[in-house]
Design a protein around this motif. Structure first.
Motif, PDB file in Angstrom:
ATOM      1  N   SER A   5       0.848  -1.194   0.000  1.00 21.00           N
ATOM      2  CA  SER A   5       0.000   0.000   0.000  1.00 21.00           C
ATOM      3  C   SER A   5       0.878   1.237   0.000  1.00 21.00           C
ATOM      4  O   SER A   5       1.908   1.287   0.675  1.00 21.00           O
ATOM      5  CB  SER A   5      -0.913   0.037   1.223  1.00 21.00           C
ATOM      6  OG  SER A   5      -1.860  -0.995   1.138  1.00 21.00           O
ATOM      7  N   ASP A   7       0.320   5.304   0.592  1.00 21.31           N
ATOM      8  CA  ASP A   7      -0.623   6.332   1.033  1.00 21.31           C
ATOM      9  C   ASP A   7       0.107   7.661   1.123  1.00 21.31           C
ATOM     10  O   ASP A   7       1.213   7.735   1.669  1.00 21.31           O
ATOM     11  CB  ASP A   7      -1.218   5.977   2.400  1.00 21.31           C
ATOM     12  CG  ASP A   7      -2.049   4.715   2.330  1.00 21.31           C
ATOM     13  OD1 ASP A   7      -3.083   4.747   1.640  1.00 21.31           O
ATOM     14  OD2 ASP A   7      -1.658   3.709   2.941  1.00 21.31           O
ATOM     15  N   TYR A   9       0.120  11.590   2.476  1.00 23.94           N
ATOM     16  CA  TYR A   9      -0.428  12.452   3.514  1.00 23.94           C
ATOM     17  C   TYR A   9       0.059  13.889   3.334  1.00 23.94           C
ATOM     18  O   TYR A   9       1.226  14.114   2.998  1.00 23.94           O
ATOM     19  CB  TYR A   9       0.016  11.970   4.900  1.00 23.94           C
ATOM     20  CG  TYR A   9      -0.576  10.644   5.290  1.00 23.94           C
ATOM     21  CD1 TYR A   9      -1.685  10.588   6.113  1.00 23.94           C
ATOM     22  CD2 TYR A   9      -0.034   9.450   4.830  1.00 23.94           C
ATOM     23  CE1 TYR A   9      -2.235   9.365   6.482  1.00 23.94           C
ATOM     24  CE2 TYR A   9      -0.582   8.230   5.183  1.00 23.94           C
ATOM     25  CZ  TYR A   9      -1.673   8.191   6.006  1.00 23.94           C
ATOM     26  OH  TYR A   9      -2.221   6.981   6.355  1.00 23.94           O
ATOM     27  N   ARG A  14      -4.602  11.937   5.255  1.00 26.28           N
ATOM     28  CA  ARG A  14      -4.436  11.103   4.069  1.00 26.28           C
ATOM     29  C   ARG A  14      -5.116  11.781   2.883  1.00 26.28           C
ATOM     30  O   ARG A  14      -6.303  12.093   2.920  1.00 26.28           O
ATOM     31  CB  ARG A  14      -5.056   9.725   4.302  1.00 26.28           C
ATOM     32  CG  ARG A  14      -4.821   8.771   3.163  1.00 26.28           C
ATOM     33  CD  ARG A  14      -5.400   7.395   3.512  1.00 26.28           C
ATOM     34  NE  ARG A  14      -5.206   6.450   2.456  1.00 26.28           N
ATOM     35  CZ  ARG A  14      -6.035   6.274   1.429  1.00 26.28           C
ATOM     36  NH1 ARG A  14      -7.146   6.991   1.345  1.00 26.28           N
ATOM     37  NH2 ARG A  14      -5.786   5.393   0.499  1.00 26.28           N
ATOM     38  N   GLY A  17      -4.334   7.201  -1.910  1.00 25.99           N
ATOM     39  CA  GLY A  17      -3.569   5.975  -1.730  1.00 25.99           C
ATOM     40  C   GLY A  17      -4.049   4.885  -2.663  1.00 25.99           C
ATOM     41  O   GLY A  17      -5.103   5.005  -3.300  1.00 25.99           O
TER      42      GLY A  17
END
Length: 81
Positions: A5, A7, A9, A14, A17
């Motif tokens: 994963s 992601d 930010y 967040r 993603g």
């Protein structure tokens, strides 16, 4: 199935993603030129470590800080089930 994963930010929230199967990362990493691998490693992204973690079913998580269009962002890379 093990997944990777990614992601992104911004200011602790967040933004976006996605996740892909580790098998795809494994195949694609084999196609990367050595210069691309060095470029990723220079940014703190070690593809071989992610693949090794998935092979051993070990936890893996890493934060990478980047600047995108003048905005500081944090990228979280995770290997998980």
């Amino acid at each position: 199935m093990m997944m990777v994963s990614v992601d992104k930010y911004v200011e602790g929230k967040r933004e976006t993603g996605f996740s892909v199967p580790v098998g795809l990362v494994r195949v694609m990493s084999g196609l990367l030129p050595a210069a691309a691998r060095r470029g990723l490693a220079g940014r703190g992204i070690y593809v071989d470590e992610m693949i090794a973690a998935s092979t051993n079913e070990a936890p893996f998580s890493r934060w990478v800080n980047v600047t995108e269009h003048g905005v500081e962002k944090a990228i979280k890379l995770t290997v998980h089930n």
